[in-house]
Scaffold this active site. Structure first.
Site, PDB file in Angstrom:
ATOM      1  N   ASP A 110      76.607  12.380  -6.412  1.00 58.52           N
ATOM      2  CA  ASP A 110      76.036  12.689  -5.143  1.00 58.52           C
ATOM      3  C   ASP A 110      76.816  12.178  -3.702  1.00 58.52           C
ATOM      4  OD1 ASP A 110      74.276  14.367  -6.403  1.00 58.52           O
ATOM      5  OD2 ASP A 110      72.610  12.675  -6.218  1.00 58.52           O
ATOM      6  N   GLY A 111      77.261  10.883  -3.893  1.00 56.45           N
ATOM      7  CA  GLY A 111      78.197  10.256  -2.883  1.00 56.45           C
ATOM      8  C   GLY A 111      79.379  11.163  -2.610  1.00 56.45           C
ATOM      9  N   ASN A 171      71.550  14.109   4.405  1.00 56.56           N
ATOM     10  CA  ASN A 171      70.576  13.230   3.806  1.00 56.56           C
ATOM     11  C   ASN A 171      69.621  12.848   4.664  1.00 56.56           C
ATOM     12  OD1 ASN A 171      70.750  13.461   0.969  1.00 56.56           O
ATOM     13  ND2 ASN A 171      71.288  11.654   0.388  1.00 56.56           N
ATOM     14  N   ASP A 199      59.371  -1.713   9.900  1.00 59.11           N
ATOM     15  CA  ASP A 199      60.536  -2.499   9.658  1.00 59.11           C
ATOM     16  C   ASP A 199      62.089  -1.263  10.024  1.00 59.11           C
ATOM     17  OD1 ASP A 199      60.124  -4.524   8.701  1.00 59.11           O
ATOM     18  OD2 ASP A 199      60.408  -4.177   6.698  1.00 59.11           O
ATOM     19  N   TYR A 230      66.720   7.933  -0.107  1.00 54.79           N
ATOM     20  CA  TYR A 230      65.858   6.499   0.557  1.00 54.79           C
ATOM     21  C   TYR A 230      64.524   7.008   0.709  1.00 54.79           C
ATOM     22  CZ  TYR A 230      65.748   2.366   3.222  1.00 54.79           C
ATOM     23  OH  TYR A 230      65.361   1.342   3.848  1.00 54.79           O
ATOM     24  N   LEU A 251      62.273   8.913  -0.720  1.00 56.08           N
ATOM     25  CA  LEU A 251      61.544   8.862  -1.889  1.00 56.08           C
ATOM     26  C   LEU A 251      61.025   7.067  -2.529  1.00 56.08           C
ATOM     27  CD1 LEU A 251      60.208  10.335  -4.286  1.00 56.08           C
ATOM     28  CD2 LEU A 251      62.630  10.073  -5.444  1.00 56.08           C
TER      29      LEU A 251
END
Length: 576
Positions: free
Chosen positions: A297-298, A378, A408, A421, A423
């Site tokens: 995926d990257g 993404n 945060d 991220y 999820l």
């Protein structure tokens, strides 16, 4: 007139001032267009002026700026992307609008669509008009700029003359007898057109293939060489050789790839083996008919990072660690590519991307300076960075203050990024065909701040208040980390340039979620009621029934005795 004519009106001649019509008009968020009567000015001509300063309506130095527009004018980088989609250079030019406006005369001989030529002519006409006026009294407002920016998507320009959405909307507006049922029929027809665009295979000659190889993995370099040789050797489209292949320029002198031995095999390969660079991906994305990724995926996210404008269709081979987006096995690459490059064609899923633009505060003044802009596949993550203080962020939607985020940070995710991220932070899984913006807080200070799914037509703005204790940091797909200081803000809107991925099966998203996340996988299935005993002889069975037929906690179990049931015994004591 029937509803069919409303749903697919034939193209008509447009106004001479803006001779431009494009099918992508329907994909542009309505919130991107300013409200009528809004006072928006720029302190320089966007076509010829210097500087990126944007003047907004007066706002107080402190407190929530409810009346401030989410985006005061069309970002200059959005204009430049639209222009660059028409002017195809051999290499990127300096970021000069005047230079890019005249660049269409230097374009190569590749055929262009009619809308691309209209876009170039329209913008040149606007430039000529603006140069004849005084910059002190005339401005390029969003109302006049956005119709000029409907640059065609990689696939939508194939339907330039099929559906005129502007004509459809104009007929609906002027039809005083338009009923609710006809409106429903028109909306249903438009939805059906959008659905069929992704279901129908696209049959086109794939003559140039780009290969993106995962970094820091030498084994994949050998696979890249194998794939390159096969693409060059396999005859296609009536030729005795294959197609043009672009590989990473870093492989030009790599010993493992061994380009000289590939070229020496056939003298034609010398012109067919080429090398891509990030500059080529920016300036001439139309050179590639298909992109193949070797990795995980990257590698797919890196491909999206390379193409910050239009994106060719992307086919991803699963050679990484996890792989939500990589659904094709490399072991079967010959079968997959023969089918896609042959008569079967390819079906493409247009995955939504975000256009994120950063605006800088100019020393507490009301002038904002445009900063970086990124196309995000993404998510956009805004966090507190190294600061020990909680983030204090103002979230605006369509120019209205929605809430003040004290956490945060927060994640703005696309449906594609809902398995990343978002999820991990408690966000929902969203199918990539659903156009939506996922808002997921990171460790919020209020328990009621839950993840939300917003409409993709909303124009979001996240501002750091001037009285905030600390700054914030933005990460765009995990790259391009940028600091937002007090008074700065970033806008998030649906991109005009989706990310087309080649679809393998209709259920590939569910398959990938089940494969990677073990979605709804139970250790063992619930047993069925069986009267027989495993391994016992059927002759030994006296009768086909259960020895214990019911749960005695709820029903009588001994000769219909109600007292034998604890529940009924308790009810009898209460006189029930």
């Amino acid at each position: 007139m029937s509803s069919t004519s409303n749903a697919a009106a034939l193209p008509q001649t447009q106004d001479s001032n803006l001779p431009l019509r494009n099918a992508d008009l329907a994909t542009t968020p309505n919130s991107a267009l300013p409200a009528l009567g809004s006072s928006v000015t720029t302190d320089s001509d966007p076509l010829h002026g210097q500087g990126n300063r944007i003047t907004s309506p007066p706002a107080t130095a402190r407190g929530h700026r409810k009346n401030q527009l989410s985006i005061e004018s069309v970002p200059r980088q959005t204009i430049m992307k639209a222009l660059a989609s028409v002017a195809r250079h051999n290499r990127p030019q300096p970021l000069s609008l005047t230079g890019m406006l005249s660049a269409h005369s230097m374009a190569d001989n590749r055929p262009t669509s009619s809308s691309s030529q209209q876009l170039c002519d329209a913008l040149n006409g606007l430039a000529a008009q603006q140069s004849a006026r005084s910059t002190a009294s005339q401005y390029m407002t969003p109302a006049t700029a956005f119709p000029s920016l409907q640059s065609p998507c990689f696939y939508h320009n194939r339907f330039d003359d099929a559906v005129d959405f502007e004509k459809v909307l104009e007929e609906i507006k002027n039809d005083e007898y338009m009923s609710h049922s006809r409106l429903v029929q028109t909306a249903t027809g438009v939805r059906e057109v959008s659905k069929q665009l992704q279901r129908r295979p696209i049959r086109r000659a794939v003559r140039s293939v780009m290969i993106v190889t995962k970094a820091r993995d030498n084994q994949l370099v050998l696979l890249t060489r194998e794939l390159t040789q096969w693409l060059l050797r396999t005859p296609r489209y009536g030729s005795d050789v294959g197609v043009n292949v672009y590989v990473d320029a870093k492989l030009r002198h790599a010993k493992r790839f061994d380009a000289p031995s590939i070229v020496a095999e056939n003298e034609k390969f010398n012109d067919m083996l080429r090398y891509w660079t990030p500059d080529l991906c920016w300036s001439q994305p139309e050179q590639f008919d298909l992109v193949l990724t070797l990795g995980g995926d990257g590698t797919v996210l890196f491909t999206s990072w390379l193409f910050q404008r239009v994106v060719p269709p992307v086919l991803s081979f699963s050679l990484g660690s996890l792989g939500f987006l990589t659904t094709f096995e490399f072991e079967k690459y010959k079968d997959h590519l023969n089918r896609i490059m042959g008569e079967a064609g390819m079906r493409v899923n247009l995955r939504m991307r975000f256009t994120c633009t950063v605006y800088r505060d100019r020393d507490g003044s009301i002038d904002m300076e445009e900063g970086e802009q990124f196309e995000v596949l993404n998510e956009l993550v805004i966090d507190r960075g190294p600061s020990p203080y909680v983030s204090n962020l103002e979230l605006y939607g369509d120019n209205e203050l929605l809430t003040v985020v004290q956490a945060d940070g927060c994640i703005f995710s696309t449906p594609t990024g809902s398995t990343a991220y978002s999820l991990s932070a408690g966000g929902s899984l969203v199918h990539p065909d659903i156009p939506a913006i996922l808002l997921t807080p990171i460790c919020p200070h209020t328990l009621s701040f839950r993840p939300m799914v917003l409409s993709d037509t909303m124009l979001l703005r996240v501002s750091v208040p001037r009285h905030s204790r600390a700054t914030a940091y933005c990460a765009f797909d995990g790259k391009g980390r940028v600091e937002l200081k007090q008074g700065d803000h970033v806008t998030i809107t649906a991109s005009q340039y989706p990310f087309p991925t080649v679809v393998r099966t209709d259920t590939e998203w569910f398959d990938s979620v089940s494969r990677t996340l073990r979605w709804n996988v139970r250790a063992a299935s619930q047993k069925a009621f069986e009267t027989g005993v495993p391994g016992a002889n059927k002759d030994d069975e006296e009768e086909d029934c259960w020895d214990i037929d019911t749960d005695s906690a709820c029903y009588a179990s001994e000769e219909s005795s109600s007292a034998a049931s604890p529940l009924r015994r308790q009810m009898s004591l209460l006189g029930l």
